[in-house]
Design a protein around this motif. Structure first.
Motif, PDB file in Angstrom:
ATOM      1  N   ARG A  73       0.896  -1.253   0.098  1.00  0.00           N
ATOM      2  CA  ARG A  73       0.113  -0.017  -0.079  1.00  0.00           C
ATOM      3  C   ARG A  73       1.052   1.150   0.024  1.00  0.00           C
ATOM      4  O   ARG A  73       1.670   1.484   0.942  1.00  0.00           O
ATOM      5  N   ALA A  74       0.762   2.063  -1.045  1.00  0.00           N
ATOM      6  CA  ALA A  74       1.778   3.201  -1.250  1.00  0.00           C
ATOM      7  C   ALA A  74       1.187   4.236  -0.743  1.00  0.00           C
ATOM      8  O   ALA A  74      -0.180   4.738  -0.922  1.00  0.00           O
ATOM      9  N   LEU A  75       1.910   5.402   0.231  1.00  0.00           N
ATOM     10  CA  LEU A  75       1.310   6.617   0.539  1.00  0.00           C
ATOM     11  C   LEU A  75       2.540   7.532   0.347  1.00  0.00           C
ATOM     12  O   LEU A  75       3.468   7.778   1.153  1.00  0.00           O
ATOM     13  N   PHE A  77       5.977   6.510   1.185  1.00  0.00           N
ATOM     14  CA  PHE A  77       6.016   5.033   2.161  1.00  0.00           C
ATOM     15  C   PHE A  77       5.260   3.972   1.357  1.00  0.00           C
ATOM     16  O   PHE A  77       4.400   4.176   0.815  1.00  0.00           O
ATOM     17  N   VAL A  78       6.010   2.699   1.527  1.00  0.00           N
ATOM     18  CA  VAL A  78       5.082   1.576   0.910  1.00  0.00           C
ATOM     19  C   VAL A  78       5.060   0.499   1.884  1.00  0.00           C
ATOM     20  O   VAL A  78       6.075  -0.031   2.338  1.00  0.00           O
ATOM     21  N   TYR A 112      -4.755   0.926   9.401  1.00  0.00           N
ATOM     22  CA  TYR A 112      -4.786   2.304   9.311  1.00  0.00           C
ATOM     23  C   TYR A 112      -3.393   2.656   9.166  1.00  0.00           C
ATOM     24  O   TYR A 112      -2.581   2.196  10.003  1.00  0.00           O
ATOM     25  N   ASP A 113      -2.925   3.265   8.101  1.00  0.00           N
ATOM     26  CA  ASP A 113      -1.667   3.791   7.684  1.00  0.00           C
ATOM     27  C   ASP A 113      -1.759   5.315   7.837  1.00  0.00           C
ATOM     28  O   ASP A 113      -2.821   5.840   7.200  1.00  0.00           O
ATOM     29  N   ALA A 114      -0.758   6.019   8.330  1.00  0.00           N
ATOM     30  CA  ALA A 114      -0.991   7.430   8.717  1.00  0.00           C
ATOM     31  C   ALA A 114       0.479   7.874   8.354  1.00  0.00           C
ATOM     32  O   ALA A 114       1.385   7.294   8.840  1.00  0.00           O
ATOM     33  N   VAL A 115       0.552   9.098   7.807  1.00  0.00           N
ATOM     34  CA  VAL A 115       1.626   9.912   7.632  1.00  0.00           C
ATOM     35  C   VAL A 115       1.535  11.357   8.224  1.00  0.00           C
ATOM     36  O   VAL A 115       0.373  12.156   8.055  1.00  0.00           O
ATOM     37  N   TYR A 116       2.433  11.956   9.086  1.00  0.00           N
ATOM     38  CA  TYR A 116       2.124  13.208   9.711  1.00  0.00           C
ATOM     39  C   TYR A 116       3.251  14.076   9.617  1.00  0.00           C
ATOM     40  O   TYR A 116       4.343  13.428   9.298  1.00  0.00           O
ATOM     41  N   ALA A 117       3.100  15.334   9.674  1.00  0.00           N
ATOM     42  CA  ALA A 117       4.223  16.392   9.600  1.00  0.00           C
ATOM     43  C   ALA A 117       5.000  16.070  11.185  1.00  0.00           C
ATOM     44  O   ALA A 117       4.488  15.972  12.076  1.00  0.00           O
ATOM     45  N   ALA A 118       6.445  16.082  10.957  1.00  0.00           N
ATOM     46  CA  ALA A 118       6.897  15.847  12.352  1.00  0.00           C
ATOM     47  C   ALA A 118       6.792  17.038  13.249  1.00  0.00           C
ATOM     48  O   ALA A 118       6.812  18.128  12.613  1.00  0.00           O
ATOM     49  N   PRO A 119       6.672  16.794  14.438  1.00  0.00           N
ATOM     50  CA  PRO A 119       6.592  17.947  15.410  1.00  0.00           C
ATOM     51  C   PRO A 119       7.983  18.565  15.730  1.00  0.00           C
ATOM     52  O   PRO A 119       8.860  17.623  15.680  1.00  0.00           O
ATOM     53  N   GLU A 120       7.844  19.673  15.991  1.00  0.00           N
ATOM     54  CA  GLU A 120       9.049  20.445  16.425  1.00  0.00           C
ATOM     55  C   GLU A 120       9.491  20.235  17.962  1.00  0.00           C
ATOM     56  O   GLU A 120      10.562  20.359  18.335  1.00  0.00           O
TER      57      GLU A 120
END
Length: 248
Positions: free
Chosen positions: A73-75, A84-85, A213-221
């Motif tokens: 599953r490609a994200l 991300f795969v 469930y696959d998820a991509v987030y902006a990395a927190p500072e």
């Protein structure tokens, strides 16, 4: 196969060139079989949005003609030049006899990970902010829930959450429904919350024997709490990250 994810290989970089880099984010033996996520980074231009078939990922025994093909599953995160795969292989009797092979048109040649040998020493371009683990319960639940940890690149964080049935038809009930016609009052079966980080991409898939469930987030500072939740089983797991500064 195990009741919780077991790390067979920690994250490892398979290709590191000036304009492209390929890593795997750890190889796990899970209640559903082997799982890994590939991280393909482009420096410029941004990575193209691609269909899953452009990636071929499989497990094979050296010298054998047969192979176990990954359900991939490609994200894509093109604004960050990353793909991300997520790769699921299903139950395997002895993964320690196998070799993982990754093929893609932008790789100079196939990349391999030999599971028969000890993992190499040295760092990787990706790392875990939180290690893989289960969503703990009593052990009597009709399904097992687990997560792949929090995998970081310089600017992004990826996670995979999955529930696997221990009996027939467990996930065929309304609370596991993923259709857009699900009542608004009913929560999604699986959720991942990274506060205050921004969700960039989330994909839910499922069937009679699994839900993921696959998820991509902006990395927190700075440090941020993370929660994985499985609503039908009433299970959750928490992690607190040290934070990731973009560009590090």
């Amino acid at each position: 196969m195990t009741d919780r994810p077991v790390v067979i290989r920690p994250p490892q970089t398979l290709l590191d060139e000036p304009r492209r880099r390929l890593s795997h984010g750890g190889i796990l033996d899970t209640p559903a079989g082997l799982f890994t996520v590939l991280v393909f980074e482009h420096q410029s231009p941004p990575a193209r949005a691609e269909a899953t078939p452009s990636w071929t990922v499989y497990l094979t025994e050296p010298g054998a003609r047969h192979a176990v093909l990954a359900l991939a599953r490609a994200l894509p995160a093109p604004d960050h030049s990353v793909h991300f795969v997520a790769c699921s292989f299903g139950p395997l009797p002895d993964p320690g006899r196998l070799v993982l092979v990754v093929q893609h048109r932008d790789l100079p040649h196939p990349r391999t990970v030999d599971l028969r040998t000890p993992p190499p020493r040295g760092g990787a371009a990706v790392s875990w902010l939180a290690a893989p683990g289960p969503l703990p319960g009593t052990g009597t639940e009709p399904a097992r829930a687990w997560h792949s940890g929090l995998l970081r690149t310089p600017s992004l964080v990826f996670t995979h959450l999955e529930a696997n049935t221990v009996g027939p038809d467990t996930l065929a009930t309304p609370e596991w429904d993923l259709s857009p016609h699900r009542p608004e009052s009913r929560p999604r079966p699986l959720a991942a919350d990274f506060t205050p980080s921004r969700l960039l991409h989330g994909t839910a898939t499922g069937g009679d024997r699994f839900s993921s469930y696959d998820a991509v987030y902006a990395a927190p500072e700075s440090g941020a709490p993370f929660t994985w939740t499985c609503a039908p089983l009433g299970l959750f797991a928490n992690a607190t990250t040290a934070g990731v500064a973009p560009g590090t």
